[in-house]
Scaffold this motif. Structure first.
Motif, PDB file in Angstrom:
ATOM      1  N   VAL A 183      32.089  -3.596  34.053  1.00 58.10           N
ATOM      2  CA  VAL A 183      30.857  -3.968  34.752  1.00 58.10           C
ATOM      3  C   VAL A 183      30.904  -5.440  35.148  1.00 58.10           C
ATOM      4  O   VAL A 183      30.526  -5.812  36.274  1.00 58.10           O
ATOM      5  CB  VAL A 183      29.626  -3.670  33.882  1.00 58.10           C
ATOM      6  CG1 VAL A 183      28.360  -4.287  34.500  1.00 58.10           C
ATOM      7  CG2 VAL A 183      29.436  -2.174  33.709  1.00 58.10           C
ATOM      8  N   GLU A 184      31.393  -6.294  34.238  1.00 64.55           N
ATOM      9  CA  GLU A 184      31.477  -7.722  34.559  1.00 64.55           C
ATOM     10  C   GLU A 184      32.446  -7.972  35.704  1.00 64.55           C
ATOM     11  O   GLU A 184      32.189  -8.822  36.571  1.00 64.55           O
ATOM     12  CB  GLU A 184      31.916  -8.489  33.313  1.00 64.55           C
ATOM     13  CG  GLU A 184      30.852  -8.562  32.230  1.00 64.55           C
ATOM     14  CD  GLU A 184      31.373  -9.201  30.957  1.00 64.55           C
ATOM     15  OE1 GLU A 184      32.569  -9.610  30.953  1.00 64.55           O
ATOM     16  OE2 GLU A 184      30.604  -9.306  29.975  1.00 64.55           O
ATOM     17  N   LYS A 185      33.559  -7.221  35.728  1.00 65.26           N
ATOM     18  CA  LYS A 185      34.496  -7.357  36.845  1.00 65.26           C
ATOM     19  C   LYS A 185      33.852  -6.937  38.163  1.00 65.26           C
ATOM     20  O   LYS A 185      34.018  -7.600  39.189  1.00 65.26           O
ATOM     21  CB  LYS A 185      35.746  -6.522  36.585  1.00 65.26           C
ATOM     22  CG  LYS A 185      36.660  -7.062  35.499  1.00 65.26           C
ATOM     23  CD  LYS A 185      37.875  -6.169  35.319  1.00 65.26           C
ATOM     24  CE  LYS A 185      38.777  -6.676  34.193  1.00 65.26           C
ATOM     25  NZ  LYS A 185      39.951  -5.786  34.016  1.00 65.26           N
ATOM     26  N   VAL A 186      33.130  -5.813  38.122  1.00 66.10           N
ATOM     27  CA  VAL A 186      32.458  -5.321  39.347  1.00 66.10           C
ATOM     28  C   VAL A 186      31.432  -6.334  39.827  1.00 66.10           C
ATOM     29  O   VAL A 186      31.355  -6.645  41.030  1.00 66.10           O
ATOM     30  CB  VAL A 186      31.796  -3.949  39.078  1.00 66.10           C
ATOM     31  CG1 VAL A 186      30.897  -3.551  40.238  1.00 66.10           C
ATOM     32  CG2 VAL A 186      32.842  -2.878  38.830  1.00 66.10           C
ATOM     33  N   VAL A 187      30.640  -6.875  38.899  1.00 61.31           N
ATOM     34  CA  VAL A 187      29.612  -7.863  39.259  1.00 61.31           C
ATOM     35  C   VAL A 187      30.260  -9.101  39.869  1.00 61.31           C
ATOM     36  O   VAL A 187      29.778  -9.640  40.879  1.00 61.31           O
ATOM     37  CB  VAL A 187      28.756  -8.221  38.026  1.00 61.31           C
ATOM     38  CG1 VAL A 187      27.880  -9.425  38.333  1.00 61.31           C
ATOM     39  CG2 VAL A 187      27.909  -7.032  37.592  1.00 61.31           C
ATOM     40  N   ALA A 188      31.371  -9.542  39.285  1.00 63.61           N
ATOM     41  CA  ALA A 188      32.056 -10.725  39.810  1.00 63.61           C
ATOM     42  C   ALA A 188      32.651 -10.453  41.188  1.00 63.61           C
ATOM     43  O   ALA A 188      32.581 -11.308  42.076  1.00 63.61           O
ATOM     44  CB  ALA A 188      33.157 -11.153  38.832  1.00 63.61           C
ATOM     45  N   SER A 189      33.255  -9.267  41.373  1.00 66.09           N
ATOM     46  CA  SER A 189      33.886  -8.965  42.664  1.00 66.09           C
ATOM     47  C   SER A 189      32.850  -8.782  43.771  1.00 66.09           C
ATOM     48  O   SER A 189      33.096  -9.117  44.934  1.00 66.09           O
ATOM     49  CB  SER A 189      34.749  -7.712  42.547  1.00 66.09           C
ATOM     50  OG  SER A 189      33.949  -6.597  42.228  1.00 66.09           O
ATOM     51  N   LEU A 190      31.700  -8.269  43.403  1.00 65.33           N
ATOM     52  CA  LEU A 190      30.656  -8.066  44.421  1.00 65.33           C
ATOM     53  C   LEU A 190      29.879  -9.350  44.695  1.00 65.33           C
ATOM     54  O   LEU A 190      29.173  -9.434  45.708  1.00 65.33           O
ATOM     55  CB  LEU A 190      29.684  -6.967  43.969  1.00 65.33           C
ATOM     56  CG  LEU A 190      30.260  -5.543  43.863  1.00 65.33           C
ATOM     57  CD1 LEU A 190      29.203  -4.585  43.338  1.00 65.33           C
ATOM     58  CD2 LEU A 190      30.763  -5.074  45.220  1.00 65.33           C
ATOM     59  N   GLY A 191      29.949 -10.293  43.809  1.00 64.63           N
ATOM     60  CA  GLY A 191      29.239 -11.556  44.018  1.00 64.63           C
ATOM     61  C   GLY A 191      27.750 -11.454  43.831  1.00 64.63           C
ATOM     62  O   GLY A 191      26.985 -12.166  44.494  1.00 64.63           O
TER      63      GLY A 191
END
Length: 1090
Positions: free
Chosen positions: A293-301
């Motif tokens: 989830v943290e990776k997704v949040v970071a990639s989506l900005g």
């Protein structure tokens, strides 16, 4: 975006080019109001966390309890796109079939629509009804390239992907589809040579959005095309064409190629779009993987608040991420602004159709009326522009909710001032109580009692507790508060109005009386903001608004204008047919005035409900269905009448008809020719015995000859069943037949009438269809010999002229075909209208249970009048016009005595039951009144000489259910005389779609029972469909050994037609042939059991 101020919305109202009027249409429970919540939350009116839970536009208490929308609600939203600012007037409409009249009122005021279709359930009945309304609505536009319907869709995946992801889709997607169901799966099938791609709804056209309103995300193909064009270096236009369709990415060749399904490759839409969304759901909802989830949040900005990430419900985190990544409101509102036309883009054809009422052509209207077309097209708000407003419905609001009565926040000074006043009042009250205590002591010593006076103000306040607001749209001009306008009734004729009014006349002047024209003042103007109203001083053209002060002039809908040259708009098209009737009465008879007032208010507040007072004095409420009936009764009890009421059991309408002699009996055995003849002869003998043989004669072929009591006129009638296709055609063409009757009436009176080409073409097509359906020897030249339609001159029954030597003017004379000279030479015989009147009365109430007839042709094969009657009629002819229509309306002075003599000789039971208008017609001549009664009685006897049947109103029922509860659904349908038409399994799911027909008489409580039996897994939608003949003969009694074996000696198994017929006769107070006591014996006790 923060909450938009009222001043900002008032400024946006002046720019008509950036206004969008739209409504949301869908089936019940498919997410219209949830979608509306997301759009409302984008303006800061409600919290985004409450979107989908608050259901802001469902302001009624019963709407919140039931979880369905019952009325159309409007709200104005502000949207900024780059440098442009738009005003969106959004109307949320109901999805339940019973409230489709509210959908009609919303569609009339809008320029476009959003159709929402659930990804799991797909296209349902209400979607089809909405599409029918939209097709009627789209006919206003010049071409389909101006169609402005915005569609969400979530069911357009390939079947393989659908099967794999069905369970996840049920949780994650809720949205919409196109107006033509299956067409979308092969949207490019019709693109041959011509470029008609703008006729289709497809994601690459920009008019489709995939969305989940409950999770707050939505996207269009354009958004992902823009993202991937930057990442992959592919042109955005290429991605727009290939992201939706049978294309895949060849990673080796780095090319987009066609044929993904044939080669087993993932389509681009699945690879680039759906996989990303599903991976987000998988990480957040299913696995709850914090690292991913943290990776997704970071990639989506996107930024996620700590409380959202720690929340126990994963849907909160999912909504927080997806609403920032793919905001639903932005995707929808951007497409609305791009695809919907503004009020300035109204088509000329739509204007002409709105202004052409009835049969009149637009170019036949006065020049001043035709000039109004320019005002429509310009949508101008200038000082000299005429004001044109259409009111689609009236709705009631609590008087306390009006802006002028609403409590506003107090300032610190006002709070301090009120505190001092409260202290002063408290001190005064204490002093008054002490004084009252001392005086009461003195009174008790004197033996007196203090008197109290009841204040009558609460009753007066109760009378004014509801205020009516008009739901309207301005098509031209600037509307100001307090402005006076003309209210144009549906029958208003601008030609007549302009001739009677002085030039330059306005509504503020003293206006002479003009038929169907009145004046009223618009007391207050309101901006509709869902549950709240905001007061306005003026509103320019192109906007939707609320108007107060029209309740005394407008019943349900109306056209308002400052110009008397404006014609009334064409009436609203309601898909729902009001068919469920109940009789209402107050619990306490003294409260009858309150009930009458309450029913009058309910009639005004509901666009579909009808309030009638029957001849018996009953107050009858007519509604569209069971849920609609429950809402109307609750409104009557709690809001409008505010008294305890009692409602009767639903009054079910039936129709009476005749059929061809049956070929099989009740046990499905063939009837021989001799048996059929014997049965027919038996019926004839019974009919002939019921009347004296000197006035009535019934021959073996079913021809009934009846003579009037004064022996001056004789008619011969035969009843013939119409083919089913003809009956359906006449029923569906009732409005056209009514227009045809109006044209014929004008021609008989010698008035000229400009008929629109469209109406003439429709009449010609109706005649051609009747000629093609009425084939055979007995129907030879039948269409040309049609005398009249009935009942009420436009019903599904025909009166046929088979009288030898009588050539009357054809009902098709407006077409100018079939020999115009012959039509002019044909002259109406004396008393022609009396024959027609008798036919109308006979078809209005049949002999079985006094219900209207349907699908019956009465052929007049003989009509003789004695010469003495004609000579007596000459005196009245000299005092009147030559046509019999005006003869029947005149009042001859010397005919009163003749009337008394005729009535004394005709004192028979059937004539004693004649209607008042029939009795009053006797005084217009020695024969006309008796001829009407004789014609009516002859039609009834001819009807009874044929095999009679009852017709029941039928609902079409569509049910979605799983395989586990399928048997229970069938059980409930079978118990209620339902018949399953077909069932099919929905592709990619375990749901079955069952289509059935159900009698309206058996439908009450059906929805509740089916929900109980299936534990809520099946919910039916009932739509009135057609009338169906009940096959059983209501007069049948068992005669043969087989019939006794099947049905018992007394026909023990219920005869459905007889049960319905006796129930109607019992309700109407007619004679019912049934034994109350059978095999009565003396009571025996146990002690003396001998």
């Amino acid at each position: 975006m923060g909450q938009t101020s009222l001043e900002k919305i008032i400024a946006l109202q002046r720019n008509a080019a950036n206004i969008r009027n739209l409504c949301i249409l869908a089936h019940v429970d498919h997410g219209k109001t949830t979608l509306a919540d997301c759009l409302v939350a984008s303006n800061g009116i409600i919290s985004s966390r409450l979107a989908g839970k608050l259901r802001y536009l469902d302001s009624r208490e019963d709407e919140q309890i039931r979880g369905i929308t019952m009325k159309s609600s409007a709200i104005s939203l502000h949207y900024r796109q780059e440098e442009q600012e738009y005003l969106l007037n959004l109307i949320d409409s109901p999805g339940h079939v019973d409230f489709s009249s509210e959908v009609s009122t919303a569609v009339r005021l809008c320029d476009g629509a959003i159709i929402v279709v659930d990804a799991v359930e797909g296209v349902c009945p209400q979607v089809n009804i909405s599409v029918d309304l939209l097709s009627y609505f789209e006919s206003y536009f010049s071409h389909y390239n101006n169609v402005s319907i915005i569609i969400f869709t979530g069911t357009l995946f390939s079947s393989k992907v659908l099967e794999e992801r069905a369970e996840k889709q049920k949780e994650e997607e809720k949205d919409s589809e196109t107006s033509s169901g299956e067409q979308v799966y092969n949207w490019s099938a019709g693109l041959d040579e011509a470029d008609d791609s703008n006729l289709y709804f497809s994601p690459d056209q920009g008019n489709v959005v995939f969305a989940s309103a409950i999770d707050g995300w939505g996207f269009s193909i354009q958004q992902f095309a823009h993202i991937y064009s930057q990442r992959m270096g592919i042109k955005e236009q290429v991605l727009l064409k290939t992201l939706w369709g049978d294309f895949y990415l060849n990673s080796k060749a780095k090319k987009i190629m066609k044929g993904a399904q044939a080669k087993g490759k993932k389509p681009l839409f699945v690879q680039f779009v759906l996989d990303n969304i599903w991976s987000l759901y998988d990480a957040v909802v299913n696995k709850r993987d914090k690292e991913k989830v943290e990776k997704v949040v970071a990639s989506l900005g996107v930024k996620v608040m700590a409380r959202d990430s720690r929340h126990s419900d994963p849907k909160v985190l999912l909504s927080a991420i997806s609403s920032q990544w793919l905001p639903l409101s932005q995707a929808v509102l951007a497409m609305v602004c791009e695809k919907l036309p503004s009020p300035l883009d109204i088509a000329a054809e739509r204007v002409e159709k709105l202004l052409s009422v009835g049969t009149r052509r637009f170019d036949s209207l006065p020049e001043q009326t035709q000039e109004l077309k320019k005002a429509f097209l310009q949508c101008s708000s200038g000082e000299d522009t005429p004001v044109i407003v259409f009111v689609s419905k009236m709705f009631a609001v609590d008087t306390k909710a009006l802006p002028q009565n609403r409590q506003r926040p107090l300032t610190q000074e006002e709070i301090a001032q009120r505190r001092e006043l409260a202290r002063q009042r408290h001190a005064d009250r204490l002093a008054a109580d002490l004084a009252a205590a001392e005086s009461s002591k003195d009174l008790t010593h004197l033996g007196g009692m203090p008197l109290t006076i009841k204040d009558s103000k609460p009753d007066e306040e109760q009378e004014q507790s509801e205020t009516f607001i008009a739901f309207a749209r301005i098509y031209s001009g600037m509307v100001r508060r307090g402005q006076k306008v003309f209210v144009l009734g549906p029958k208003y004729d601008p030609t007549q109005g302009l001739s009677m009014l002085p030039d330059g006349c306005s509504a503020s002047d003293s206006v002479p009386e003009v038929p169907h024209l009145s004046c009223c003042s618009m007391e207050s103007l309101y901006l509709l903001m869902g549950r709240e109203l905001e007061e306005l001083e003026e509103v320019p053209a192109g906007n939707v608004l609320g108007v107060r002060g029209l309740e005394d002039c407008v019943l349900k809908s109306a056209t308002l204008s400052t110009s008397p040259a404006c014609p009334p708009f064409i009436p609203l098209n309601f898909e729902a047919t009001p068919i469920v009737r109940v009789a209402i009465e107050p619990k306490h008879p003294s409260e009858m005035p309150k009930l009458v007032r309450g029913m009058r208010l309910l009639n005004q507040a509901d666009p579909c409900a009808e309030v009638l007072i029957q001849e018996t004095g009953e107050h009858v409420l007519v509604t569209a269905g069971e849920v609609h009936l429950q809402r109307c009764l609750a409104d009557l009890r709690d809001r409008f009448a505010k008294i305890e009421i009692s409602a009767s059991k639903p009054i079910i309408p039936f129709r009476e008809t005749v059929v061809r002699p049956p070929k099989v009996d009740m046990v499905n055995e063939d009837l021989g020719k001799q048996q059929k003849v014997a049965i027919i002869h038996q019926v004839k003998e019974e009919a002939s015995q019921s009347r004296s043989s000197d006035t009535l004669h019934v021959d073996s072929s079913g021809l009934v000859t009846l003579t009037t009591p004064n022996r001056l006129a004789t008619v011969s009638i035969r009843a013939i069943p119409l083919p089913q296709e003809v009956t359906l055609l006449l029923e569906s063409s009732s409005e056209l037949i009514r227009s045809l009757e109006q044209v014929n009436l004008s021609l008989r009176e010698g008035k000229g009438l400009d008929i629109s080409i469209r109406t003439l073409e429709a009449i010609a097509e109706l005649k051609a269809q009747l000629e093609s359906l009425l084939q055979g020897r007995k129907w030879r030249n039948a269409v040309e010999r049609i005398w009249a339609f009935g009942p009420r001159r436009y019903g599904p029954n025909i009166l046929l002229n088979s009288v030898e030597g009588y050539q009357r003017p054809s009902v098709w004379q407006c077409l100018g075909r079939g020999g115009q000279a012959g039509a002019q030479a044909a002259v109406l015989r004396d008393f022609d209208n009396s024959v027609v009147s008798g036919f109308q009365l006979a078809t209005l109430s049949g002999p079985m249970c006094e219900e209207p007839l349907m699908g019956v042709c009465f052929s007049v094969e003989g009509w003789d009048i004695q010469s003495s009657a004609l000579s007596q009629n000459q005196d009245t002819m000299e005092q009147d016009s030559t046509s019999h229509d005006t003869l029947s309306e005149s009042k001859a002075d010397g005919s009163g005595k003749a009337c008394e003599q005729v009535e004394s000789t005709a004192a028979e039971p059937s004539q004693a039951r004649r209607r008042p208008e029939t009795a009053s017609a006797d005084c217009y001549g020695p024969v006309s009144g008796q001829l009407i009664a004789a014609m009516k009685e002859a039609c009834r006897q001819a009807f009874q000489a044929q095999p009679q049947r009852l017709m029941a109103a039928m609902y079409t029922c569509e049910i979605m259910a799983t395989a586990e509860v399928l048997g229970r659904v069938y059980g409930v349908l079978g118990k209620r005389e339902g018949r399953v038409l077909h069932e099919e399994m929905k592709e990619g799911t375990d749901m079955f779609i069952i289509k059935a027909v159900l009698p309206v008489a058996e439908s009450f409580g059906f929805a509740d029972e089916i929900r109980k039996r299936t534990s809520g897994l099946a919910s039916p939608q009932l739509v009135f469909s057609h009338w169906e003949v009940i096959s059983s003969d209501p007069y049948w009694v068992p005669t043969t050994e087989e019939e006794y074996l099947h049905f018992g000696e007394k026909a023990d198994s219920a005869n459905q037609a007889l049960k319905y017929m006796n129930a109607v006769r019992r309700r109407k107070g007619l004679y019912v042939e049934e034994k109350i006591v059978e095999h009565a014996e003396k009571q025996r006790t146990l002690s003396k059991n001998k």
